[in-house]
Design a protein around this motif. Structure first.
Motif, PDB file in Angstrom:
ATOM      1  N   ALA A  58       0.831  -1.202   0.000  1.00  0.00           N
ATOM      2  CA  ALA A  58       0.000   0.000   0.000  1.00  0.00           C
ATOM      3  C   ALA A  58       0.868   1.255   0.000  1.00  0.00           C
ATOM      4  CB  ALA A  58      -0.913   0.007   1.221  1.00  0.00           C
ATOM      5  N   GLN A  59       0.404   2.248  -0.682  1.00  0.00           N
ATOM      6  CA  GLN A  59       1.088   3.537  -0.700  1.00  0.00           C
ATOM      7  C   GLN A  59       0.723   4.314   0.561  1.00  0.00           C
ATOM      8  OE1 GLN A  59       3.250   4.756  -2.876  1.00  0.00           O
ATOM      9  NE2 GLN A  59       3.160   3.023  -4.273  1.00  0.00           N
ATOM     10  N   GLN A  60       1.673   5.060   1.058  1.00  0.00           N
ATOM     11  CA  GLN A  60       1.405   5.900   2.213  1.00  0.00           C
ATOM     12  C   GLN A  60       0.619   7.126   1.760  1.00  0.00           C
ATOM     13  OE1 GLN A  60       2.122   5.377   5.443  1.00  0.00           O
ATOM     14  NE2 GLN A  60       2.942   3.380   4.926  1.00  0.00           N
ATOM     15  N   LEU A  61      -0.461   7.408   2.467  1.00  0.00           N
ATOM     16  CA  LEU A  61      -1.248   8.593   2.150  1.00  0.00           C
ATOM     17  C   LEU A  61      -0.574   9.797   2.785  1.00  0.00           C
ATOM     18  CD1 LEU A  61      -4.831   7.184   2.775  1.00  0.00           C
ATOM     19  CD2 LEU A  61      -3.627   7.431   0.619  1.00  0.00           C
ATOM     20  N   ILE A  62      -0.369  10.807   2.009  1.00  0.00           N
ATOM     21  CA  ILE A  62       0.268  12.016   2.516  1.00  0.00           C
ATOM     22  C   ILE A  62      -0.801  13.086   2.596  1.00  0.00           C
ATOM     23  CG2 ILE A  62       2.019  13.767   2.073  1.00  0.00           C
ATOM     24  CD1 ILE A  62       3.671  11.609   0.693  1.00  0.00           C
ATOM     25  N   ARG A  63      -0.929  13.648   3.772  1.00  0.00           N
ATOM     26  CA  ARG A  63      -1.920  14.690   3.967  1.00  0.00           C
ATOM     27  C   ARG A  63      -1.217  15.924   4.507  1.00  0.00           C
ATOM     28  NH1 ARG A  63      -2.521  15.275   9.277  1.00  0.00           N
ATOM     29  NH2 ARG A  63      -2.162  13.507  10.631  1.00  0.00           N
ATOM     30  N   PRO A  64      -1.785  17.072   4.311  1.00  0.00           N
ATOM     31  CA  PRO A  64      -1.160  18.288   4.845  1.00  0.00           C
ATOM     32  C   PRO A  64      -1.284  18.327   6.373  1.00  0.00           C
ATOM     33  CG  PRO A  64      -3.260  18.808   3.849  1.00  0.00           C
ATOM     34  CD  PRO A  64      -2.986  17.359   3.553  1.00  0.00           C
ATOM     35  N   ASP A  65      -0.299  18.899   7.013  1.00  0.00           N
ATOM     36  CA  ASP A  65      -0.372  19.083   8.458  1.00  0.00           C
ATOM     37  C   ASP A  65      -1.351  20.209   8.740  1.00  0.00           C
ATOM     38  OD1 ASP A  65       1.417  17.112   9.049  1.00  0.00           O
ATOM     39  OD2 ASP A  65       3.149  18.445   9.061  1.00  0.00           O
ATOM     40  N   ALA A  66      -2.407  19.885   9.434  1.00  0.00           N
ATOM     41  CA  ALA A  66      -3.399  20.893   9.780  1.00  0.00           C
ATOM     42  C   ALA A  66      -3.945  20.577  11.161  1.00  0.00           C
ATOM     43  CB  ALA A  66      -4.533  20.891   8.760  1.00  0.00           C
TER      44      ALA A  66
END
Length: 95
Positions: A58-66
């Protein structure tokens, strides 16, 4: 590669282990079985196997730091039997 009794005694000395004399033969045999399994694994042809960083594809999901949560400090302090505006108050245990 196999481990003999003398090598086991040296390893035990270095590891500061006190192995009873009557168990040295049994432990030597067990370690030799482990070494045989490792040699068997090393015989596997892995030339076509691509190294992987993780066992999961699985690919790591990258999300913005918020910031998503607000402070619950006041709610949590309200649950305490003794608290001032910013701290839990506990009885003094050291004189």
């Amino acid at each position: 590669m196999s481990i003999n009794r003398k090598e086991l005694e040296e390893i035990a000395t270095l590891a500061q282990l006190d192995i009873p004399e009557q168990q040295l033969g049994e432990i030597t045999a067990s370690l030799n079985q482990v070494m045989a399994m490792i040699e068997h694994i090393n015989e596997a042809d892995t030339a076509a196997v691509k190294p992987m960083g993780t066992p999961h594809e699985a690919q790591q999901l990258i999300r913005p730091d918020a910031v998503t949560d607000c402070s619950h400090k006041k709610d949590l302090l309200a649950l305490s039997a003794h608290a001032d505006e910013d701290h839990y108050l506990v009885p003094k245990v050291i004189e």
